[in-house]
Write a protein that holds these residues in place. Structure first.
Motif, PDB file in Angstrom:
ATOM      1  N   ALA A 171       4.588 -13.015  15.362  1.00 19.62           N
ATOM      2  CA  ALA A 171       3.920 -13.677  14.183  1.00 19.62           C
ATOM      3  C   ALA A 171       2.511 -14.017  14.739  1.00 19.62           C
ATOM      4  CB  ALA A 171       4.908 -14.744  13.683  1.00 19.62           C
ATOM      5  N   VAL A 172       2.453 -14.721  15.697  1.00 14.22           N
ATOM      6  CA  VAL A 172       1.026 -15.142  16.166  1.00 14.22           C
ATOM      7  C   VAL A 172       0.221 -14.027  16.523  1.00 14.22           C
ATOM      8  CG1 VAL A 172       0.033 -16.526  18.365  1.00 14.22           C
ATOM      9  CG2 VAL A 172       2.196 -17.508  17.291  1.00 14.22           C
ATOM     10  N   GLU A 205       5.302 -10.522  10.704  1.00 15.72           N
ATOM     11  CA  GLU A 205       4.053 -10.147   9.865  1.00 15.72           C
ATOM     12  C   GLU A 205       4.089 -11.064   8.573  1.00 15.72           C
ATOM     13  OE1 GLU A 205       6.029  -7.673  10.625  1.00 15.72           O
ATOM     14  OE2 GLU A 205       4.879  -6.819  12.274  1.00 15.72           O
ATOM     15  N   MET A 206       5.140 -11.169   7.738  1.00 22.85           N
ATOM     16  CA  MET A 206       5.249 -11.981   6.644  1.00 22.85           C
ATOM     17  C   MET A 206       5.056 -13.197   6.761  1.00 22.85           C
ATOM     18  SD  MET A 206       8.501 -10.144   4.566  1.00 22.85           S
ATOM     19  CE  MET A 206       8.240  -8.406   4.179  1.00 22.85           C
ATOM     20  N   LEU A 207       5.578 -13.634   7.917  1.00 23.39           N
ATOM     21  CA  LEU A 207       5.518 -15.294   8.380  1.00 23.39           C
ATOM     22  C   LEU A 207       3.842 -15.478   8.594  1.00 23.39           C
ATOM     23  CD1 LEU A 207       6.365 -18.009   9.002  1.00 23.39           C
ATOM     24  CD2 LEU A 207       6.959 -17.389  11.277  1.00 23.39           C
ATOM     25  N   ALA A 208       3.293 -14.910   9.476  1.00 29.09           N
ATOM     26  CA  ALA A 208       2.055 -14.601   9.719  1.00 29.09           C
ATOM     27  C   ALA A 208       0.975 -14.630   8.320  1.00 29.09           C
ATOM     28  CB  ALA A 208       1.455 -13.518  10.463  1.00 29.09           C
ATOM     29  N   GLU A 209       1.489 -13.882   7.425  1.00 24.26           N
ATOM     30  CA  GLU A 209       0.795 -14.105   6.286  1.00 24.26           C
ATOM     31  C   GLU A 209       0.914 -15.491   5.596  1.00 24.26           C
ATOM     32  OE1 GLU A 209       0.391 -10.542   3.525  1.00 24.26           O
ATOM     33  OE2 GLU A 209       1.546 -11.659   2.405  1.00 24.26           O
ATOM     34  N   LEU A 210       2.214 -15.854   5.420  1.00 23.72           N
ATOM     35  CA  LEU A 210       2.453 -17.159   4.704  1.00 23.72           C
ATOM     36  C   LEU A 210       1.651 -18.360   5.472  1.00 23.72           C
ATOM     37  CD1 LEU A 210       4.642 -18.773   3.084  1.00 23.72           C
ATOM     38  CD2 LEU A 210       5.275 -19.646   5.106  1.00 23.72           C
ATOM     39  N   VAL A 211       1.664 -18.238   6.983  1.00 26.62           N
ATOM     40  CA  VAL A 211       0.840 -19.378   7.695  1.00 26.62           C
ATOM     41  C   VAL A 211      -0.808 -19.173   7.229  1.00 26.62           C
ATOM     42  CG1 VAL A 211      -0.109 -20.174   9.771  1.00 26.62           C
ATOM     43  CG2 VAL A 211       2.365 -19.510   9.407  1.00 26.62           C
ATOM     44  N   ASP A 224      11.120 -19.030   1.805  1.00 24.78           N
ATOM     45  CA  ASP A 224      12.501 -18.898   1.598  1.00 24.78           C
ATOM     46  C   ASP A 224      12.690 -17.610   0.691  1.00 24.78           C
ATOM     47  OD1 ASP A 224      15.092 -20.240   1.807  1.00 24.78           O
ATOM     48  OD2 ASP A 224      15.029 -19.885  -0.556  1.00 24.78           O
ATOM     49  N   GLU A 225      11.799 -17.530  -0.255  1.00 21.12           N
ATOM     50  CA  GLU A 225      12.141 -15.992  -0.980  1.00 21.12           C
ATOM     51  C   GLU A 225      11.565 -14.947  -0.134  1.00 21.12           C
ATOM     52  OE1 GLU A 225      10.404 -15.941  -4.949  1.00 21.12           O
ATOM     53  OE2 GLU A 225      10.385 -13.935  -5.046  1.00 21.12           O
ATOM     54  N   SER A 226      10.705 -14.981   0.725  1.00 23.86           N
ATOM     55  CA  SER A 226      10.104 -14.098   1.676  1.00 23.86           C
ATOM     56  C   SER A 226      11.265 -13.512   2.546  1.00 23.86           C
ATOM     57  CB  SER A 226       8.969 -14.364   2.423  1.00 23.86           C
ATOM     58  OG  SER A 226       8.733 -13.471   3.467  1.00 23.86           O
ATOM     59  N   LEU A 227      11.830 -14.433   3.062  1.00 29.64           N
ATOM     60  CA  LEU A 227      12.984 -14.223   4.120  1.00 29.64           C
ATOM     61  C   LEU A 227      14.270 -13.540   3.245  1.00 29.64           C
ATOM     62  CD1 LEU A 227      12.927 -17.588   6.081  1.00 29.64           C
ATOM     63  CD2 LEU A 227      12.355 -15.455   6.973  1.00 29.64           C
ATOM     64  N   ARG A 228      14.652 -14.120   2.330  1.00 30.02           N
ATOM     65  CA  ARG A 228      15.897 -13.625   1.750  1.00 30.02           C
ATOM     66  C   ARG A 228      15.637 -12.144   1.133  1.00 30.02           C
ATOM     67  NH1 ARG A 228      19.470 -17.512   1.475  1.00 30.02           N
ATOM     68  NH2 ARG A 228      18.454 -19.712   2.039  1.00 30.02           N
ATOM     69  N   TRP A 248       6.469  -9.651   0.780  1.00 31.67           N
ATOM     70  CA  TRP A 248       5.255 -10.332   1.292  1.00 31.67           C
ATOM     71  C   TRP A 248       5.190 -11.726   0.625  1.00 31.67           C
ATOM     72  CZ3 TRP A 248       2.890  -8.747   5.549  1.00 31.67           C
ATOM     73  CH2 TRP A 248       3.366  -7.540   6.258  1.00 31.67           C
ATOM     74  N   PRO A 249       4.643 -12.694   1.365  1.00 38.63           N
ATOM     75  CA  PRO A 249       4.277 -13.971   0.739  1.00 38.63           C
ATOM     76  C   PRO A 249       3.105 -13.920  -0.427  1.00 38.63           C
ATOM     77  CG  PRO A 249       4.532 -14.328   2.914  1.00 38.63           C
ATOM     78  CD  PRO A 249       4.701 -12.711   2.870  1.00 38.63           C
ATOM     79  N   ARG A 250       2.121 -12.952  -0.190  1.00 32.96           N
ATOM     80  CA  ARG A 250       1.124 -12.675  -1.270  1.00 32.96           C
ATOM     81  C   ARG A 250       1.704 -12.469  -2.408  1.00 32.96           C
ATOM     82  NH1 ARG A 250      -4.214 -13.251  -0.142  1.00 32.96           N
ATOM     83  NH2 ARG A 250      -4.247 -12.878   2.121  1.00 32.96           N
ATOM     84  N   ASP A 251       2.473 -11.300  -2.402  1.00 36.23           N
ATOM     85  CA  ASP A 251       3.188 -10.679  -3.620  1.00 36.23           C
ATOM     86  C   ASP A 251       3.860 -11.853  -4.369  1.00 36.23           C
ATOM     87  OD1 ASP A 251       2.090  -8.352  -2.714  1.00 36.23           O
ATOM     88  OD2 ASP A 251       3.855  -7.516  -1.978  1.00 36.23           O
TER      89      ASP A 251
END
Ligand SMILES: [Zn+2]
Lengths: 288, 484
Positions: free
Chosen positions: B337-338, B374-380, B398-402, B406-409
């Motif tokens: 993620a980093v 990568e999804m967590l990276a995008e969220l940060v 939460d929704e991204s994980l479940r 992608w957080p942006r979506d």
């Protein structure tokens, strides 16, 4: 005949004493024994003690004769009390036959072979006591039911094993017990090492060794079961080379009391089967 | 003497199931949880005529452990038969190692204390016995069933020196050992599945003394919790006994989880003479210098080094690093993620990982390896750019994980994006202030209390107008400017 330890896979052989067990053919003559040996031996990845390198051919040189072969007659197995005169006569006869065929025959001393029997009767029962532990009635074979699993194990083993097997399990269990291991099993292994060294020294001067197969002529079936020690003693000549893991072959050479056959054995160093078979073949030819 | 005058001395025997593809002496699959007696063959059932062949991978795994635990590898090691009758042991002997183990004399550092390791040796696991009837208690059972799937699974028994001084330290030792074994990929170290099992040797002695008291071996420790409780209880029991003038008897004791105490084993039945002797069906093991060099070259980073690196590179706390490294796959997830960050800091990544991500993993029992770092990276990145607030980000993550989205979506679909553009917001602020001129007057003439109230009202109006998407920080700054 008994091949070099590791020449024939033990996979599939019901284990008695793993470090001594070696499959060998019984045959009507030396040629058939060689034929059978070449068929059954060879590397087996399922047996970790199987020899990985190619084994020297035996049949090709079977009739090459013994001219110039150096033969040592083992004094400690031949010229001692307990060896019947007719047995000693057979060994001397065999030595003479080989000499006539061109071999050079001498007496040789292999001093530690006299300790072979006691060493063997500690090592073999020790390994057997462990190998036979699996016959416990749990997974297969005979089961004698009892109240709990330990009692069932005991009842099953009591019913399934004969007296000689039980005797050896007891001997082996004792030899491995805490406090006795060094004095018995450990000491026997040290003796084994000494016997190997003694043989190696003898094979520096000789190609093969000659000795009786048994100190006495054949005895009737069951004649010694009441006296296990006397029965064990009849193994005295074959055990030393067995402990060393070396090959040996017994060839009938004359008859003794009652017309029963007397055997002499040819011993060879590890992987010395070709020269051993040549000598055995020469003895067979001389008898005809 | 009082209880404070006693010191607890602990040595641990940790049995670790190695995660090789096949068993130690046959080709059967090494798997947990198969149908009973399906992963079996003539060798691991001990049928007459079968012979063992050593799995070289198990040797390699042992060599990896040797590197990680600073153990010496003698030129030759020998397998030995440990003889005793038990129905779940097909041959009625266990092929183990005795006086010539594959590794000796190592250590593991635990929070600055060096715990000696006496030896680590290879051996085969036994099957499992299931007692049927009589309410599951051994002595009332009608009969027993045996599953040999586990028989022949490779085990490494890691024996520590009696260098451990408390139940807590014992727990930390096991945690550090588990993290190490995980890092070098030799075992999944799941205590709940029995792939890591512990026996504890416990004794007590007067504080400051060098001698060792009589020890008791505690078996049946199935979790770190029971390890801690069992050692604490056993030490107290021994101290009480000694203070009452009783001698401690060297014996095997079992941890009774329900009653919270150790119980003496039936010593007569458990007093085995194992009659060890060298296994004649196997040849001695002599690891080559090439094998050792290969292991050394391919050994992954060890937990202590990894923690140090993460603390230094990311500016996180020791405790953060410990959690990341101790949880299988979590540090890998965080590092990926980093590496994928387009905005935001590693510390922010670690905060999300420790809170929301870990909670999600605990709830679902999933491994971090199935998540997309990568999804967590995008969220940060979205939080750092001010696109969404931290509070909104919680829901989005939460929704991204479940849903693996992608957080942006998610932000777009929910219309969550914050308005942070100062120019756009300045116009809205001006318009709202104009609309509520009276309130603005009252604000300017009021005391602190009145100002606070009016300002709150104006912020509420702004958010109403912006449907909650205005960036509060930017709005506050603009209010400061325009209210004067
Ligand atoms: Zn198997």
């Amino acid at each position: 005949m008994k091949p070099t330890y590791g020449a024939v896979s033990r996979y599939g052989l019901v284990a008695f004493a793993s470090s001594l067990d070696q499959i060998g053919p019984f045959a009507a003559d030396v040629h058939d024994a060689a034929l059978a040996l070449e068929a059954i031996r060879g590397h087996d990845p399922c047996d970790s003690t199987s020899i990985a390198s190619p084994l020297p051919p035996v049949l090709d040189t079977l009739d090459d004769g013994v001219s110039g072969l150096r033969v040592g007659v083992v004094e400690e197995l031949t010229d001692v009390e307990g060896v019947q005169p007719e047995v000693r006569a057979a060994v001397d006869g065999a030595a003479g036959a080989l000499e006539d065929a061109g071999a050079k025959v001498e007496r040789v001393s292999v001093p530690t072979v006299v300790h072979g029997l006691p060493a063997y009767y500690l090592i073999a029962p020790a390994e057997a006591s462990s190998n036979l532990a699996r016959y416990d009635g749990v997974r297969y074979g005979l089961r004698v039911d009892a109240d709990d699993v330990a009692a069932m194990n005991a009842a099953t083993r009591d019913a399934g094993f004969g007296p000689e097997v039980k005797r050896r399990i007891m001997l082996g269990t004792y030899a491995l017990s805490a406090g006795y291991y060094d004095a018995y099993y450990g000491q026997a292994q040290r003796v084994r090492t000494l016997i190997i060294r003694d043989f190696e020294r003898a094979y520096e001067r000789f190609d093969v060794l000659l000795a009786p197969t048994s100190p006495t002529v054949a005895f009737p079936l069951g004649a010694k079961t009441a006296d296990p020690l006397a029965m064990y003693l009849s193994d005295v000549c074959t055990i030393p080379t067995n402990l060393a893991g070396h090959p040996a072959i017994s060839v009938p050479f004359g008859t003794g009391e009652g017309g029963l056959p007397v055997g002499v054995q040819v011993l060879a160093p590890a992987l010395g089967e070709p020269v051993m078979f040549r000598a055995a073949r020469a003895l067979e030819v001389a008898r005809r | 003497m009082t209880a404070q005058d006693w010191e607890t001395v602990v040595g641990l025997e940790v049995h670790v199931e190695l995660s090789t593809a096949s068993k130690l002496f046959c080709g059967c699959a090494n798997e947990f949880g198969g149908e009973p007696n399906t992963n079996v063959c003539p060798v691991c059932l001990g049928l007459p005529g079968s012979l063992p062949v050593l799995n070289e991978r198990a040797v390699e795994y042992a060599l990896r452990v040797a590197e990680a635990l600073h153990l010496e590898v003698p030129p030759v090691s020998v397998f030995a038969r440990k003889n005793y009758f038990y129905p779940d042991m097909p041959k009625n002997y266990q092929t183990s190692q005795y006086d010539m183990p594959i590794t000796v004399h190592g250590w593991l550092d635990v929070d600055g204390a060096r715990i000696g390791i006496t030896r680590a040796h290879l051996e085969e696991d036994t099957g499992k016995t299931l007692h049927v009837g009589g309410g599951g208690r051994i002595h009332d059972a009608d009969h027993a069933l045996v599953d040999y799937n586990r028989a022949g699974v490779p085990l490494l028994e890691i024996v520590s020196e009696p260098d451990i001084r408390s139940a807590e330290q014992a727990k930390r030792y096991v945690e550090e050992l588990r993290a190490t074994l995980l890092a070098i990929q030799v075992s999944d170290v799941k205590m709940e599945e029995g792939s890591l099992r512990i026996d504890a040797n416990v004794s007590v002695r007067p504080a400051g003394s060098d001698g060792l008291g009589t020890r008791c071996e505690i078996k049946n420790l199935n979790s770190l919790r029971s390890l801690v409780k069992a050692i604490e209880h056993e030490a107290r029991r021994q101290v009480t006994a000694i203070e009452f003038g009783d001698a401690i008897v060297q014996e095997t004791r079992h941890w009774d989880e329900q009653r919270g105490r150790t119980v003496a084993g039936r010593s007569k039945e458990e007093a085995h003479d194992y009659r060890y002797f060298p296994e004649p069906d196997l040849v001695p093991v002599a690891p080559t210098p090439d094998m050792r060099e290969h292991v050394r070259r391919t050994l992954p980073e060890l937990p202590a080094a990894r923690r140090r690196r993460l603390v230094e590179a990311w500016g996180i706390r020791d405790d953060d690093a410990r959690v990341l490294v101790a949880t299988p796959g979590l540090a890998d997830y965080a590092e990926k993620a980093v590496a994928a960050l387009a905005g935001g800091t590693p510390r922010e990544v670690v905060n999300w990982v420790r809170q929301e991500v870990l909670a999600y993993l605990n709830e679902t029992g999933l491994s971090p390896s199935v998540l997309a770092p990568e999804m967590l990276a995008e969220l940060v990145g979205l939080v750092a750019a001010g696109t969404i607030s931290r509070n909104q980000a919680k829901d989005v993550l939460d929704e991204s994980l479940r849903e693996e989205r992608w957080p942006r979506d998610i932000v777009e679909a929910r219309g969550l994006a914050q308005v942070s553009d100062a120019g756009e917001l300045a116009a809205v602020v001006a318009s709202v202030l104009d609309e509520h001129r009276g309130v603005v007057e009252e604000y300017r003439g009021g005391d602190d209390k009145a100002r606070k109230k009016k300002r709150g009202f104006l912020m509420g109006e702004l958010m109403k107008r912006l449907q909650g998407k205005g960036n509060p920080q930017v709005l506050n700054r603009l209010l400061d400017e325009q209210l004067g």
